[in-house]
Design an enzyme around this catalytic site. Structure first.
Site, PDB file in Angstrom:
ATOM      1  CB  ILE A 596      -0.951  -0.028   1.214  1.00 16.74           C
ATOM      2  CG1 ILE A 596      -1.870  -1.259   1.138  1.00 16.74           C
ATOM      3  CG2 ILE A 596      -1.746   1.268   1.294  1.00 16.74           C
ATOM      4  CD1 ILE A 596      -2.712  -1.377  -0.127  1.00 16.74           C
ATOM      5  CD  GLU A 671     -11.105  -1.733 -11.928  1.00 15.83           C
ATOM      6  OE1 GLU A 671     -11.979  -1.966 -12.750  1.00 15.83           O
ATOM      7  OE2 GLU A 671      -9.892  -1.755 -12.198  1.00 15.83           O
TER       8      GLU A 671
HETATM    9 MO1  MOS Z   1     -11.807   1.026 -14.549  1.00 15.30          MO
HETATM   10  S1  MOS Z   1     -13.648   0.191 -14.904  1.00 15.30           S
HETATM   11  O1  MOS Z   1     -10.763  -0.133 -15.249  1.00 15.30           O
HETATM   12  O2  MOS Z   1     -11.749   2.519 -15.217  1.00 15.30           O
END
Ligand code: MOS
Length: 713
Positions: A596, A671
């Protein structure tokens, strides 16, 4: 267990791993930071897009004459007068362009909200008024926007990965299983809705096209525009200094192309900004999905059969696949293992990447099904997952770079208090609220893509980093400052990072959770070389000492292993038996997502993703009216998102998990926070009420309709 234990690469004090506020934070909160729609230009003209009001057909006529007579109007561009574009190319990300971006090339209307004209005027208000007055005549045709799992015209589609993977005999293994789940899950159409609408200003400057834009990658947008307009890429410069969110929606879209057309025609700067409502048609979105999951296991929980089949939609003009079934390819193995992504073509806008494309809806289905299987075989849901931890990639057969899912569940369970949980559903009541807890696993691919960075040692002892990175709110600019400081072995305040300019050389987009990692790699490589140059005792001339890196060769080695980030999601919910309202009371996510870089902004990313998981589970749903083919309530009043009162204590933390093959140890965190979050909430709703919700969002009316029995019991 968190960043405090992350060992720095050198014995020196490390900037990476230390909380750091955004380097541009002051500029943003004081308004000094300019976004694409507010950068001032002399002689600026304003374009306003006109979108189709029919869902399918042909444009018979555009009555531009009366509009040209309106105050301030400079021109009206449409298919009858617009310059031709070249759409016959494969762009930098390996896709052909979505024809939706190639505006005004023909008279066909493939969906409601298709761009049919651009009105350009001296002011934005004049352009809008004229655009609203523009009469367009259509020959309308019957349209089909009805998405359902029963579509017989669906077909397997690859997208960026094989459509189908197949191993073993499902029916045999299901028949031999001690417990079986066979269920269909659905997720609705969802929209990115970044806070900053899409906006671009195009102008010609000394023979070069300059586009000031809000995007996720200036290299990418430059390449697409150069291709579309048949220009030498060196003659195109794209700038995108500050971006108010992207989530996958900010690539090349109709507004940049229309702005370039108008600026070329008028030979003055032209700005085109999308309205929130237009974004529902022109910015892309997440396809609805219908997913069938079949699982079978032995009495001890070992999976014998796993099938995950997903159907999503795409437009008639471009094939985009939401690869929801792919999440099973990395998560769980089984003797018979079958996954398939299929699409159906409808008269709707083209969907696109939206935060964790595939994994977000896919994990809702798969991780809900795992919970159902745990219930059926009487095994704790965490136990069931840990008993099915694969030794190698279930489909790829490759070894994992690292797979620390166990550590996420152990730490998460400890902190969440999972051990005290009574697994039986529908037992905990607090006044009119039923209480429950749920969990789910998360994963997202971890990769890196070639990038270039330019580093300059300045005569005053400071360093300038130039890289065509995009900070779409992630804190990338700050992360790269810390990475550069460590690589140069100086304090962060001696480093300035300049991003968002395609003239800095090619670089990865802010996407696929690969941005910061890819750029950090390039910055680290350049810094290493610069340090060598400086260690040789080079005097620094007035123009500084500059080196350039290119990681094209280095990142190739990553393909030898299956690489993912992992996480364990936990949620506690309360369900109002009288109104059907579901409230999340607390969430915890523990992630193994590489080293991180900046705990402060990393926590933002992960909590942001988890918050979106609340939104996905309980609120978000774009409703398409089959009669008109358009949306009902295409705005932030009609499209519900989780806001402050919906978001209680959401905690995100991580276990030590540096990627051994990355120079900084990064994997990527953009994500994974949303992955599994909706499933954890849905599983908690089951635990609270005893009722499974397999259709998102879990709206009050659905809770009331499905839960009458349980609520009255
Ligand atoms: Mo993201 S959906 O890879 O911008």
């Amino acid at each position: 267990m968190s960043t405090a234990t992350t060992t720095p690469a050198s014995a020196e004090k490390s900037a990476v791993g230390t909380a750091h506020t955004r380097v541009e934070g002051r500029d943003k909160v004081t308004g000094a930071a300019r976004y694409a729609g507010e950068v001032p230009f002399a002689d600026l003209a304003h374009g306003w897009l006109v979108l189709s009001t029919v869902a399918r057909g042909r444009i018979r006529a555009v009555d531009h004459e009366p509009v040209l007579a309106m105050p301030g109007v400079l021109t009206v561009l449409h298919h009858g007068n617009a310059p031709r574009l070249d759409t016959d190319f494969v762009g930098l990300l390996g896709s052909r362009p979505d024809p939706t971006c190639a505006v005004f090339q023909h008279d066909r209307v493939p969906h409601m909200g298709w761009p049919v004209a651009l009105v350009v005027a001296e002011t934005s208000e004049q352009a809008r008024e004229a655009a609203e007055a523009l009469v367009v005549h259509y020959a309308s045709e019957p349209h089909d926007v009805a998405f359902s799992g029963g579509r017989t015209d669906a077909y397997p589609a690859d997208g960026h990965m094989p459509a189908v993977t197949d191993k073993g005999d499902l029916d045999t293994e299901l028949a031999a299983s001690a417990a079986v789940v066979d269920a269909v899950y659905t997720t609705p159409e969802e929209h990115h809705n970044p806070m900053e609408p899409h906006a671009a200003t195009a102008r010609w400057d000394g023979g070069r096209l300059e586009v000031v834009d809000s995007n996720q990658g200036t290299t990418w947008v430059r390449g697409e525009l150069a291709n579309l307009f048949s220009l030498d890429p060196a003659a195109v410069r794209v700038l995108s200094e500050h971006v108010g969110g992207g989530f996958g929606s900010k690539g090349v879209r109709a507004h940049q192309v229309a702005a370039v057309m108008a600026a070329t025609l008028l030979q003055r700067p032209v700005r085109v900004v999308l309205t929130r409502r237009q974004m529902f048609s022109l910015a892309g979105y997440r396809s609805p999905t219908t997913q069938r999951v079949r699982l079978g296991c032995d009495a001890d929980g070992r999976l014998r059969a796993l099938e995950h089949r997903s159907l999503s939609l795409t437009s008639t003009v471009h094939e985009f696949v939401e690869p929801s079934a792919a999440v099973a390819r990395a998560m769980y193995d089984a003797d018979a293992h079958h996954t398939a992504n299929r699409v159906v073509r409808l008269d709707v806008p083209t969907p696109t990447w939206m935060r964790a494309p595939g994994e977000a809806p896919g994990s809702f289905a798969l991780e809900s099904a795992l919970d159902e299987l745990a219930e059926r075989c009487g095994i704790d849901p965490i136990d069931l997952r840990l008993r099915n931890e694969p030794e190698k990639g279930p489909v790829s057969g490759l070894p994992f770079g690292s797979r620390n899912l166990r550590a996420c569940f152990h730490e998460g369970a400890r902190r969440f208090g999972w051990a005290e949980r009574d697994p039986r559903p529908g037992l905990r009541r607090e006044g009119r609220w039923l209480l429950g807890t749920g969990t789910a696993a998360a994963s997202f691919p971890a990769g890196a893509a070639p990038s270039t960075a330019v580093l300059t040692a300045e005569p005053d002892g400071s360093f300038t980093v130039r890289i065509a990175a995009a900070d779409i709110g992630t804190g990338a600019r700050t992360a790269l400052t810390l990475v550069a400081a460590d690589a140069l072995r100086v304090a962060p305040d001696r480093v300035r990072v300049r991003i968002g300019d395609s003239d800095f050389g090619p670089a990865m987009i802010a996407g696929g959770s690969m941005g910061t990692r890819s750029w950090a790699w390039a910055v680290t490589a350049a810094a290493g070389e610069l340090r060598e140059r400086l260690d040789l005792g080079a005097d620094i001339p007035p123009e500084g000492v500059t080196v350039r890196s290119d990681t094209s060769a280095a990142v190739g080695a990553l393909a030898q292993r299956e690489r993912h980030s992992f996480g364990a999601q936990f949620a506690e919910v309360a369900v109002d038996v009288t109104t059907g309202e579901v409230r999340v009371r607390r969430m915890l996510g523990v992630f193994a997502a590489g080293r991180i870089v900046n705990p402060l902004t990393a926590r933002n990313q992960l909590v942001g993703g988890m918050t979106w998981g609340i939104s996905m589970a309980l609120h978000e749903e774009a409703v398409r009216d089959t009669a008109s083919g358009g949306h009902v309530g295409a705005d932030l009043a009609g499209y519900h998102v989780a806001t402050h009162a919906d978001v209680p204590l959401v905690e995100a933390d991580w276990v030590d998990d540096p990627d051994p093959d990355d120079p900084v140890g990064i994997k990527g965190i953009g994500e994974i926070g949303i992955v599994g979050a909706a499933a954890a909430i849905a599983n908690a709703v089951w635990h609270a009420t005893g009722v499974r919700h397999r259709d998102l969002p879990i709206r009050p009316d659905r809770v009331l309709a499905a839960g009458q029995g349980a609520a009255r019991a």
